[in-house]
Design an enzyme around this catalytic site. Structure first.
Site, mmCIF file in Angstrom:
data_model
loop_
_atom_site.group_PDB
_atom_site.id
_atom_site.type_symbol
_atom_site.label_atom_id
_atom_site.label_comp_id
_atom_site.label_asym_id
_atom_site.label_seq_id
_atom_site.Cartn_x
_atom_site.Cartn_y
_atom_site.Cartn_z
ATOM 1 N N ILE A 174 17.580 16.477 19.192
ATOM 2 C CA ILE A 174 18.166 17.946 19.122
ATOM 3 C C ILE A 174 17.907 18.353 17.483
ATOM 4 O O ILE A 174 17.371 19.375 17.274
ATOM 5 C CB ILE A 174 19.487 18.109 19.719
ATOM 6 C CG1 ILE A 174 19.525 17.804 20.916
ATOM 7 C CG2 ILE A 174 19.970 19.321 19.090
ATOM 8 C CD1 ILE A 174 20.959 17.807 21.575
ATOM 9 N N ASP A 187 24.024 9.395 4.575
ATOM 10 C CA ASP A 187 24.707 8.761 5.624
ATOM 11 C C ASP A 187 26.123 9.654 5.552
ATOM 12 O O ASP A 187 26.891 9.831 4.728
ATOM 13 C CB ASP A 187 25.268 7.409 5.104
ATOM 14 C CG ASP A 187 26.296 6.706 6.229
ATOM 15 O OD1 ASP A 187 26.876 7.331 7.247
ATOM 16 O OD2 ASP A 187 26.392 5.549 6.067
ATOM 17 N N VAL A 188 26.307 10.366 6.713
ATOM 18 C CA VAL A 188 27.517 11.371 6.882
ATOM 19 C C VAL A 188 28.685 10.614 6.675
ATOM 20 O O VAL A 188 29.718 11.489 6.747
ATOM 21 C CB VAL A 188 27.437 12.300 8.311
ATOM 22 C CG1 VAL A 188 26.209 13.163 7.913
ATOM 23 C CG2 VAL A 188 27.477 11.537 9.217
ATOM 24 N N ASN A 218 24.608 18.174 12.873
ATOM 25 C CA ASN A 218 24.159 17.686 14.173
ATOM 26 C C ASN A 218 24.310 16.174 14.101
ATOM 27 O O ASN A 218 24.184 15.605 15.467
ATOM 28 C CB ASN A 218 22.650 17.984 14.474
ATOM 29 C CG ASN A 218 21.887 17.034 15.294
ATOM 30 O OD1 ASN A 218 22.213 17.514 16.719
ATOM 31 N ND2 ASN A 218 21.271 16.262 15.235
ATOM 32 N N TYR A 224 34.763 10.197 22.051
ATOM 33 C CA TYR A 224 33.846 11.252 22.021
ATOM 34 C C TYR A 224 34.329 12.636 22.316
ATOM 35 O O TYR A 224 34.345 13.529 21.619
ATOM 36 C CB TYR A 224 32.527 10.863 22.861
ATOM 37 C CG TYR A 224 31.417 11.671 22.770
ATOM 38 C CD1 TYR A 224 30.881 11.666 21.729
ATOM 39 C CD2 TYR A 224 31.159 12.749 23.775
ATOM 40 C CE1 TYR A 224 29.425 12.544 21.710
ATOM 41 C CE2 TYR A 224 29.931 13.544 23.697
ATOM 42 C CZ TYR A 224 29.482 13.392 22.485
ATOM 43 O OH TYR A 224 28.032 14.097 22.368
ATOM 44 N N LYS A 244 34.688 15.683 19.697
ATOM 45 C CA LYS A 244 34.000 16.917 19.802
ATOM 46 C C LYS A 244 34.935 18.152 20.000
ATOM 47 O O LYS A 244 34.735 19.123 19.711
ATOM 48 C CB LYS A 244 33.129 16.933 20.963
ATOM 49 C CG LYS A 244 31.860 15.903 20.962
ATOM 50 C CD LYS A 244 30.955 16.132 19.664
ATOM 51 C CE LYS A 244 29.814 15.312 19.682
ATOM 52 N NZ LYS A 244 29.001 15.722 18.281
#
Length: 261
Positions: A22, A66-67, A93, A158, A162
């Site tokens: 994506i 690296d986030v 993303n 998860y 989100k």
């Protein structure tokens, strides 16, 4: 786009997790709209290759970030701005997805997913936002998931990440409502990516089902009975980044074939 084929010309867009799937599709769409694009991720080799593949579409560069590392984000974003100017469009993303029954979701798994999928977006947004406010224009788009809009079995961490990402989107959109910076989320359903291929393989390995049966299980909730294409998600992100989308903020748009209505 109403007559302007390159409405993001002169803007700098940064896409985290932009080396594949994506993220890469979003980066290509940003380039098609005229933006200079920085893609980030942890694999420098993949980023260099992806940026090279995009070179024919416009100005693109890859920077390893690296986030999970606040200092790496600050230095990487500063490096990106040295080449292409201040970041005007940020697409959060980068993310990971791992499934486990709730009782088998240990603290390490929980922390890994929340740190990458939620805290990473928080840190990146904090790093990019000052320049947007200074410039008087900006777009933040968070790639969430339909798991941010509903509950899914075996995905507690998860879903929590989100849902949190959508909560952050809405809170920041209200905070910035009087500013020329919009904050939105897109929520893809199961999409044709490496992560989904890994999910299918995991179902096959654990249940003995065929790949076709495993795929059918994933798309059962989608009235279109198919996986979403990365390019379809990218189109939604691109629309939110257009100058004409300035009235769209605080939204969480499902790109999921009618999975949620």
């Amino acid at each position: 786009m109403m007559g302007d084929a390159r409405p993001l010309a002169g803007r700098h867009a940064l896409v985290t997790g932009g080396g594949r799937g994506i993220g890469a599709a979003i980066a290509r769409q940003m380039l098609a709209l005229g933006a200079a694009v920085t893609i980030t991720g942890r694999d420098a080799g993949r980023l260099d290759k992806a940026a090279g593949d995009m070179a024919g579409l416009g100005r693109a560069q890859g920077i390893a970030v690296d986030v999970n590392d606040a200092q790496a984000i600050q230095s990487g974003f500063a490096q990106a701005a040295q080449t292409f100017g201040p970041i005007a469009v940020l697409v959060n993303n980068a993310g990971i997805a791992k499934a486990a029954p709730f009782a088998k979701t240990d603290l390490s798994l929980w922390n890994d997913i929340l740190r990458t999928d939620l805290t990473g977006a928080f840190l990146c947004t904090q790093a990019a936002l000052p320049d947007m406010l200074k410039a008087g224009w900006g777009r933040v788009v968070n790639v969430a998931s339909t798991a941010g809009l509903t509950g899914m079995a075996y995905c507690a961490a998860y879903c929590a990440a989100k849902h949190g990402l959508i909560g952050m989107t809405r809170a920041l959109a209200v905070e910035l409502a009087a500013k020329p910076v919009t904050v939105n989320a897109v929520c893809p359903g199961y999409t044709e990516t490496d992560i989904v291929e890994e999910t299918i393989a995991n179902i096959v390995a654990k249940t003995g089902r065929t790949r076709q049966d495993a795929l059918a299980q994933l798309v059962a909730a989608n009235p279109q009975q198919r996986l979403i294409k990365p390019e379809e998600v990218a189109e939604a992100v691109a629309w939110l980044c257009l100058p004409g989308s300035s009235a769209i903020t605080g939204q969480s748009i499902a790109v999921a074939g009618g999975e949620l209505m």
